[in-house]
Scaffold this active site. Structure first.
Site, PDB file in Angstrom:
ATOM      1  N   THR A  22      94.538  36.104  41.130  1.00 13.64           N
ATOM      2  CA  THR A  22      95.124  37.078  42.054  1.00 13.64           C
ATOM      3  C   THR A  22      96.603  37.320  41.782  1.00 13.64           C
ATOM      4  OG1 THR A  22      93.553  36.573  43.791  1.00 13.64           O
ATOM      5  CG2 THR A  22      95.658  37.451  44.506  1.00 13.64           C
ATOM      6  N   SER A  69      89.580  32.801  38.079  1.00 12.86           N
ATOM      7  CA  SER A  69      89.621  31.355  37.794  1.00 12.86           C
ATOM      8  C   SER A  69      88.244  30.709  37.736  1.00 12.86           C
ATOM      9  CB  SER A  69      90.522  30.635  38.783  1.00 12.86           C
ATOM     10  OG  SER A  69      89.953  30.635  40.072  1.00 12.86           O
ATOM     11  N   THR A 101      93.281  31.105  42.588  1.00 12.59           N
ATOM     12  CA  THR A 101      93.250  29.985  43.534  1.00 12.59           C
ATOM     13  C   THR A 101      91.863  29.364  43.694  1.00 12.59           C
ATOM     14  OG1 THR A 101      92.884  31.537  45.336  1.00 12.59           O
ATOM     15  CG2 THR A 101      95.170  30.896  44.879  1.00 12.59           C
ATOM     16  N   ASP A 102      90.830  30.122  43.301  1.00 14.06           N
ATOM     17  CA  ASP A 102      89.465  29.659  43.593  1.00 14.06           C
ATOM     18  C   ASP A 102      89.166  28.271  43.017  1.00 14.06           C
ATOM     19  OD1 ASP A 102      89.103  32.036  44.885  1.00 14.06           O
ATOM     20  OD2 ASP A 102      87.727  32.904  43.411  1.00 14.06           O
TER      21      ASP A 102
HETATM   22  N1  ASP Z   1      90.596  34.861  44.710  1.00 14.24           N
HETATM   23  C1  ASP Z   1      91.060  34.323  43.525  1.00 14.24           C
HETATM   24  C2  ASP Z   1      92.550  34.030  43.508  1.00 14.24           C
HETATM   25  O1  ASP Z   1      93.053  33.693  44.542  1.00 14.24           O
HETATM   26  C3  ASP Z   1      90.561  34.880  42.272  1.00 14.24           C
HETATM   27  C4  ASP Z   1      90.594  33.787  41.254  1.00 14.24           C
HETATM   28  O2  ASP Z   1      90.493  32.604  41.608  1.00 14.24           O
HETATM   29  O3  ASP Z   1      90.767  34.105  40.098  1.00 14.24           O
HETATM   30  O4  ASP Z   1      93.232  34.121  42.542  1.00 14.24           O
END
Ligand code: ASP
Length: 343
Positions: A22, A69, A101-102
């Site tokens: 993100t 991720s 973050t995932d």
């Molecule tokens: N929702 C995710 C983020 O916070 C997408 C990811 O993990 O790539 O980055």
């Protein structure tokens, strides 16, 4: 504050590796087939968007991957750890990794086990992408570089800096789908914070005694992660070996419990591959010595399961995967004994 050329030369050097997520996601250029934002910005663009960084560190950048991720693999992380080690050898004071973050709760812990240390590796990301009002990526990147440049952040393994809080990789979990305060370390608490650019470490964590030093990315074996649910039976557990998994982490109810009728399948599997017992609760240690009913933690451990300690299911899976790759099944049990003894 403007920093003179001479003052800049005195600042510590920090390397920023970008992996996507993100923090790097926009909708500029060619549209994604599904619409929405996708990872497009590399480390240089992320750093250039935060002019305050030039007052904190001399920043070098590496655009390492550009993915959501969930697409990162152990092979990526082993390669990243090797690059980070090489970057430390070249003299940088600290490293920042930006990513989605995932999977931060897993990747940061993998880096904890893979990178040589003791200088800080600080992982961060964002919950609000740069096209939204109030994106948190720039502030998180600034805080992460401040932590990576801080001598007091060294010697504690990999850290996560997010929402101005500092977490130890071994404890931190993503706990909310959209809140910028998603990262929490419920079992131990945050270890510090960043305020007005000052890095405060309130609680020191001991470096992990286990390092997966011999792992090659392509050698990490498949390890399954299964949960427990009311009224479930053992049909997935019975298939784990047959479909090629070489280890299992089972997230039991509460302190580490399963329905009694699941026990025979787990006992059999534990004679074939390492089976780690964790908890599905998300905080606290899996128990080892309280309950005695069939399917309790005492019952399962007496049948050969490995206690997962304070590690969440996903983190226990990271440790089991890397320990198996490093030294095989016998090393796996020893790695869990070592890590859970530390806290
Ligand atoms: N929702 C995710 C983020 O916070 C997408 C990811 O993990 O790539 O980055």
């Amino acid at each position: 504050m403007d920093v003179t050329v001479n003052e800049q030369a005195q600042l510590p050097e920090v390397a920023v590796f970008s992996l996507g997520g993100t923090i790097a996601s926009t909708n500029t250029g060619e549209a994604a087939p599904s619409g929405g934002v996708t990872p497009r910005l590399g480390a240089r663009e992320l750093v250039d968007a935060v002019p305050q960084l030039s007052e904190v560190a001399r920043v070098q950048t590496v655009a390492f991957r550009q993915v959501a991720s969930g697409d990162l693999t152990f092979a990526d992380l082993v390669a990243l750890a090797e690059e980070i080690d090489a970057t430390f050898d070249s003299g940088v004071a600290g490293v920042v990794v930006t990513q989605g973050t995932d999977t931060i709760e897993e990747t940061s812990f993998a880096l904890d086990l893979l990178v040589r240390g003791p200088r800080p590796v600080v992982v961060t990301g964002a919950m609000r992408n740069p096209t939204l009002a109030g994106p948190d990526g720039p502030a998180n990147l600034l805080a992460a570089v401040q932590v990576a440049a801080a001598p007091q952040a060294a010697g504690m393994g990999a850290l996560v800096a997010f929402n101005d809080e500092i977490h130890a990789a071994r404890f931190v979990r993503k706990t909310h789908t959209s809140s910028p305060a998603t990262f929490r370390s419920e079992t131990a608490g945050t270890i510090g914070w960043v305020v007005e650019g000052r890095v405060r470490i309130a609680f020191q964590v001991t470096p992990l005694p286990f390092r997966a030093s011999g792992v090659r990315g392509e050698n990490v074996p498949p390890v399954a992660l299964l949960g427990s649910a009311l009224g479930d039976d053992a049909r997935l557990i019975e298939q784990v070996r047959a479909v090629g998994y070489e280890g299992l982490v089972l997230q039991g109810f509460g302190g580490g419990h399963v329905p009694a009728h699941v026990v025979p399948a787990l006992e059999k599997l534990a004679t074939e591959i390492p089976v780690v017992l964790a908890s599905r609760t998300g905080a606290g240690e899996a128990l080892t010595g309280t309950y005695g009913f069939p399917g309790s933690e005492r019952d399962l451990l007496s049948r050969g399961l490995i206690p997962g300690g304070f590690l969440s299911g996903p983190k226990a899976r990271v440790l089991l995967s890397l320990a198996l790759a490093d030294g095989g099944p016998d090393a796996a049990r020893a790695a869990f004994d070592q890590v859970s003894a530390v806290g």
